[in-house]
Design an enzyme around this catalytic site. Structure first.
Site, PDB file in Angstrom:
ATOM      1  N   ASP A 147     -27.355  12.289 -14.754  1.00 33.37           N
ATOM      2  CA  ASP A 147     -26.550  12.055 -13.264  1.00 33.37           C
ATOM      3  C   ASP A 147     -26.529  10.696 -12.752  1.00 33.37           C
ATOM      4  OD1 ASP A 147     -26.600  14.289 -11.030  1.00 33.37           O
ATOM      5  OD2 ASP A 147     -26.684  13.142 -11.170  1.00 33.37           O
ATOM      6  N   THR A 148     -26.351  10.291 -11.672  1.00 33.18           N
ATOM      7  CA  THR A 148     -25.152   9.344 -11.711  1.00 33.18           C
ATOM      8  C   THR A 148     -25.338   8.702 -10.004  1.00 33.18           C
ATOM      9  OG1 THR A 148     -24.024  10.853 -12.933  1.00 33.18           O
ATOM     10  CG2 THR A 148     -22.884   9.632 -11.407  1.00 33.18           C
ATOM     11  N   THR A 149     -24.797   7.564 -10.148  1.00 35.40           N
ATOM     12  CA  THR A 149     -24.471   7.104  -8.736  1.00 35.40           C
ATOM     13  C   THR A 149     -23.007   6.733  -8.728  1.00 35.40           C
ATOM     14  OG1 THR A 149     -24.891   4.955  -9.674  1.00 35.40           O
ATOM     15  CG2 THR A 149     -26.823   6.146  -8.686  1.00 35.40           C
ATOM     16  N   SER A 190     -24.045   5.979 -14.568  1.00 37.87           N
ATOM     17  CA  SER A 190     -24.849   7.070 -14.832  1.00 37.87           C
ATOM     18  C   SER A 190     -25.842   7.000 -16.346  1.00 37.87           C
ATOM     19  CB  SER A 190     -24.279   8.512 -15.042  1.00 37.87           C
ATOM     20  OG  SER A 190     -25.015   9.403 -15.537  1.00 37.87           O
TER      21      SER A 190
END
Length: 517
Positions: free
Chosen positions: A330-332, A349
């Site tokens: 997932d992720t920013t 991510s």
């Protein structure tokens, strides 16, 4: 002894007093996020950048995703239906994020690259307060974090207990790694001691990546995909990013009058979800590394083609949108604009939370599991091959008008990334929402977020209960209400550039921050 902890950790870097610009800010932010939000992102992952250069009035995309090992083969996964989701056999692609920082800084930054990495180094060495998100995902993934000594040493107290919100976490090994990158640039990571340590660790654990794989990595400057929408131009990263899905959703949505429809109506969600399902079908069939297979984005985003696809949205012979599209995800996400008019969007991510679950030796570096996204189906476009970039859920968006950037929008969350971005754009351009209102408002998700196999349609609990029945009457299946402000629909951030002001917005579902200096 009392300590003063400055939070967020990057204001000095983006301060105009230091001479930094939006690109410098994004290098600093994303390096720092890898320290303070290590379960979702870091130097061991991948990234995609969108940049508007105010000086030339041009837009650029930077593909900072890594390719698979030259030694990898489907034979490595004999008798398996899919690639390992965790462990060394999931860490089969070179991390591209660090080269992305270096390339963006070199081409568009003002500050010395080493200056941009100072906040990250400081927080890794001196410590930072653990966020509720980090604490929650530590508890949920306790078995994974305990499964390897180096990971347990880095992210658990005494290699056993998860950190609690407000605890101070340090990663001094990562601080040393970032210091080497700061001093020696990309070569320290891809051709020097860091690559050597990572590959020696993987070799000791039956991994595949080699020093030659790291040395061969290079980020690519590529032309963004574009789509006209309501008189504006929307751009997104090209394949192997799934940016094409965001644009396809908008391209179909343009054939419907949604200006009078509230996004709290079943009719709007029905149209939007069916457009999403059609966009995902095309994405799943074609999305690939364009160096290996042609991805016909010009045809898939052609106005006439999308007009025909839009007709299928109201075709009664088409089945429920919750069926018939593949499983992705997932992720920013972070973004910035500066006083000169430069605008930047970065999505970065490790793929799933905690990536491969492996910290590479004494580097303090958590390796991504992006290689698990490859298919073992020999007929799939995204099939595993040596030296190939996997298809990516990572994408971000920018909306431009005649004078330059108007909106920067991004969101984490697997399948939800293109859906959320398209929904926010539509809410602002079609329905008159302020940017913060567009992010705050209840959202929905078709498909899954990271690590899930859910195929239904989920609505945040702030929608009325009878919305489920209304959507079922419109032909949807597997519809359910979830939490009022749910992680499952992703975390969005955005900036709206207006004639007399700039509005920045952060998602209440996460620990983000909208700020200006």
């Amino acid at each position: 002894m009392l300590r003063r902890i400055i939070w967020p950790p990057w204001p000095d870097t983006i301060s105009s007093k230091k001479g930094g610009n939006a690109i410098d800010a994004m290098v600093a932010v994303n390096a720092t996020l890898g320290v303070v939000f290590p379960h979702m992102t870091g130097a061991g992952g991948d990234a995609f950048w969108l940049i508007y250069d105010a000086k030339t009035k041009q837009t650029f995309a930077l593909n900072a995703s890594g390719h698979s090992s030259k030694h990898v083969s489907m034979d490595d996964y004999k008798n398996q239906e899919k690639i390992d989701e965790r462990g060394p056999k999931s860490a089969i692609t070179v991390p591209g994020a660090v080269d992305g920082w270096c390339q963006a800084s070199k081409r568009f930054g003002r500050l010395a690259f080493s200056e941009c990495l100072k906040p990250a180094i400081n927080f890794a060495r001196e410590g930072f307060p653990v966020s509720p998100s980090l604490a929650k995902f530590s508890e949920q993934s306790l078995g994974l974090l305990r499964s390897h000594d180096t990971t347990a040493f880095t992210f658990l107290k005494d290699k056993v207990a998860p950190y609690l919100p407000g605890d101070i976490m340090k990663n001094r090994s990562l601080a040393k790694t970032l210091e080497k990158i700061s001093e020696q640039g990309r070569d320290a990571f891809y051709k020097g001691s860091i690559a050597k340590k990572i590959c020696e660790f993987l070799a000791d654990n039956n991994g595949i990546l080699s020093e030659a794989d790291f040395a061969a990595h290079q980020s690519e400057w590529v032309k963004p995909l574009t789509m006209d929408y309501r008189g504006k131009t929307v751009i997104a990263p090209p394949p192997n990013s799934e940016g094409m899905a965001t644009l396809a959703i908008l391209g179909m949505l343009e054939h419907f009058d949604v200006s009078e429809s509230s996004d709290n109506s079943a009719a709007f969600i029905d149209i939007f979800t069916r457009a999403t399902a059609l966009a995902f079908r095309d994405r799943n069939e074609y999305l690939d590394d364009p160096n290996f297979n042609d991805v016909p984005t010009s045809q898939l985003l052609d106005k006439a083609y999308l007009a025909e696809r839009a007709k299928k949205i109201i075709d009664p012979s088409i089945g429920p949108p919750e069926q018939g599209f593949g499983q992705r995800g997932d992720t920013t996400f972070s973004c910035a604009v500066d006083e000169d008019g430069n605008a930047v969007a970065v999505i970065q991510s490790l793929y799933w939370e905690w990536g491969s679950g492996l910290v590479a030796g004494d580097t303090g570096l958590l390796l991504q599991n992006r290689g698990a996204f490859f298919s073992l189906d020999s007929k799939s476009a995204d099939r595993l091959m040596p030296e190939k970039r996997p298809a990516h859920t990572l994408t971000c968006s920018m909306v431009l008008n005649d004078t330059g950037p108007e909106m920067i929008v991004g969101a984490m969350g697997g399948e939800g990334e293109p859906q959320t971005q398209a929904a926010i754009i539509a809410r602002v351009l079609d329905q008159g929402y302020a940017i913060q209102e567009a992010i705050d408002a209840p959202r929905w998700l078709l498909g899954r977020t990271w690590g899930e196999q859910h195929r239904g349609l989920r609505l945040e609990g702030r929608f009325p209960e009878d919305m489920v029945k209304d959507l079922e009457n419109l032909g949807h299946v597997n519809v359910e209400l979830i939490d009022a402000f749910s992680d499952l629909v992703g975390h969005a951030q955005a900036i709206h550039i207006l004639n007399n002001r700039i509005e920045a917005a952060a998602d209440p579902r996460a620990g983000g921050l909208a700020t200006g200096y």
